[in-house]
Design an enzyme around this catalytic site. Sequence first.
Site, PDB file in Angstrom:
ATOM      1  N   PRO A  88       0.803  -1.228   0.000  1.00 18.42           N
ATOM      2  CA  PRO A  88       0.000   0.000   0.000  1.00 18.42           C
ATOM      3  C   PRO A  88       0.830   1.270   0.000  1.00 18.42           C
ATOM      4  O   PRO A  88       2.044   1.257   0.227  1.00 18.42           O
ATOM      5  CB  PRO A  88      -0.778  -0.115   1.308  1.00 18.42           C
ATOM      6  CG  PRO A  88       0.130  -0.904   2.200  1.00 18.42           C
ATOM      7  CD  PRO A  88       0.937  -1.822   1.323  1.00 18.42           C
ATOM      8  N   ASP A  89       0.130   2.330  -0.262  1.00 20.32           N
ATOM      9  CA  ASP A  89       0.729   3.655  -0.161  1.00 20.32           C
ATOM     10  C   ASP A  89       1.174   3.878   1.282  1.00 20.32           C
ATOM     11  O   ASP A  89       0.382   3.754   2.216  1.00 20.32           O
ATOM     12  CB  ASP A  89      -0.317   4.694  -0.565  1.00 20.32           C
ATOM     13  CG  ASP A  89       0.254   6.100  -0.631  1.00 20.32           C
ATOM     14  OD1 ASP A  89       1.125   6.428   0.195  1.00 20.32           O
ATOM     15  OD2 ASP A  89      -0.172   6.859  -1.503  1.00 20.32           O
ATOM     16  N   HIS A 181      17.948   0.291  -4.432  1.00 19.58           N
ATOM     17  CA  HIS A 181      17.761   0.868  -3.097  1.00 19.58           C
ATOM     18  C   HIS A 181      17.902  -0.178  -2.012  1.00 19.58           C
ATOM     19  O   HIS A 181      17.410  -0.003  -0.899  1.00 19.58           O
ATOM     20  CB  HIS A 181      16.402   1.563  -3.021  1.00 19.58           C
ATOM     21  CG  HIS A 181      16.316   2.755  -3.923  1.00 19.58           C
ATOM     22  ND1 HIS A 181      15.137   3.245  -4.418  1.00 19.58           N
ATOM     23  CD2 HIS A 181      17.288   3.549  -4.445  1.00 19.58           C
ATOM     24  CE1 HIS A 181      15.378   4.298  -5.189  1.00 19.58           C
ATOM     25  NE2 HIS A 181      16.680   4.491  -5.233  1.00 19.58           N
TER      26      HIS A 181
END
Length: 358
Positions: A88-89, A181
């Site tokens: 999710p965000d 990352h």
Amino acid sequence: MALFPCSAVPALRFWGLRGARVWTRWPRITGGGWPISCSAGGSSDTGGGGHSEKKFLLQDIAELIKTRACQRVVVMVGAGISTPSGIPDFRSPGVGYYSILQQYKLPYPEAIFELSFFFHDPKPFFTFAKKLYPGNYRPNATHYFLRLLHEKGLLLRLYTQNIDGLERASGIPASKLVEAHGSLASATCTICRRPYPGEDFWADVMVDRVPRCPVCSGVTKPDIVFFGEPLPERFLLHLADFPMADLLLILGTSLEVEPFASLSDAVRSSVPRLLINRDLVGSLARNPRGRDVVQLGDVVHGVKRLVELLGWTDDIQDLIQRETGKQSPFSHPVLPSPSWHRLNLVEQHLQTEKLPFY
Ligand SMILES: [Zn+2]
């Protein structure tokens, strides 16, 4: 659904943050030196069409792959390929992460990924990391398309900004991956720099205990890139990969985070670039080339169209069936596995904001 207007740094878009700024200071690359090797020139035509050539289409990309005219494919991906898996965000209320911010009274969301705050209080980060525990989320059809690309001997390298590990989970070997990352698959002691495999710290994280080094008691931190930290050494592979690529696929990324974003310019100017994304972004918007192809809209839907043009529908169905039948080495998946046939349902719901199937 962002709650903090434009305060987010897009470095965190791999978690779904929606910011508008780019890093004002590029992260250092271990090994030194600025890594981007941009190819010279390129068409300034817009809309993916050249002056003298016919407009390049998704069908043309598929033909290049099918005929193996392109077989050194480099792929760049971002958060947009993980959201169909249910990740999710980060800042959306009601998904759990926002409550972490409130619970720990963080000054702003990005503080979770800043070293100074981590050393001050690592608990918010580990509470957040717990939600990304391997097995909580499953790869979706896009990940399995990339796995298929590898199995067919076409994938030169996959560059991902995501730290959720779903590329690995889909079965793409580490040698084909550059996790720009970092990832949660390993950790390092912040004091003595002793490396740890993931399983050594997940046991602590899952019982809400800050993992500590058994040698020096320092906090161990997963090997993901915090603000200001160097990118992994493997990122330097782009110096060889991008000039060698004969096709670039860009999937589900806003191309806002440097130095990752500039990689899209590092392929030779004659090399076709295919963007499958919600929006037209990065250099494909600013400086389009004659052999650019842009497939806007839902990423999974765009990938499905490419798979159909390639004639790989049966292959990917078989692959997903094989993989989702496997027992995960991590034990508690909480989301249903994606099935390729669900894409038909996705298609029916493309007009709606939310896709309920992942
Ligand atoms: Zn230590």
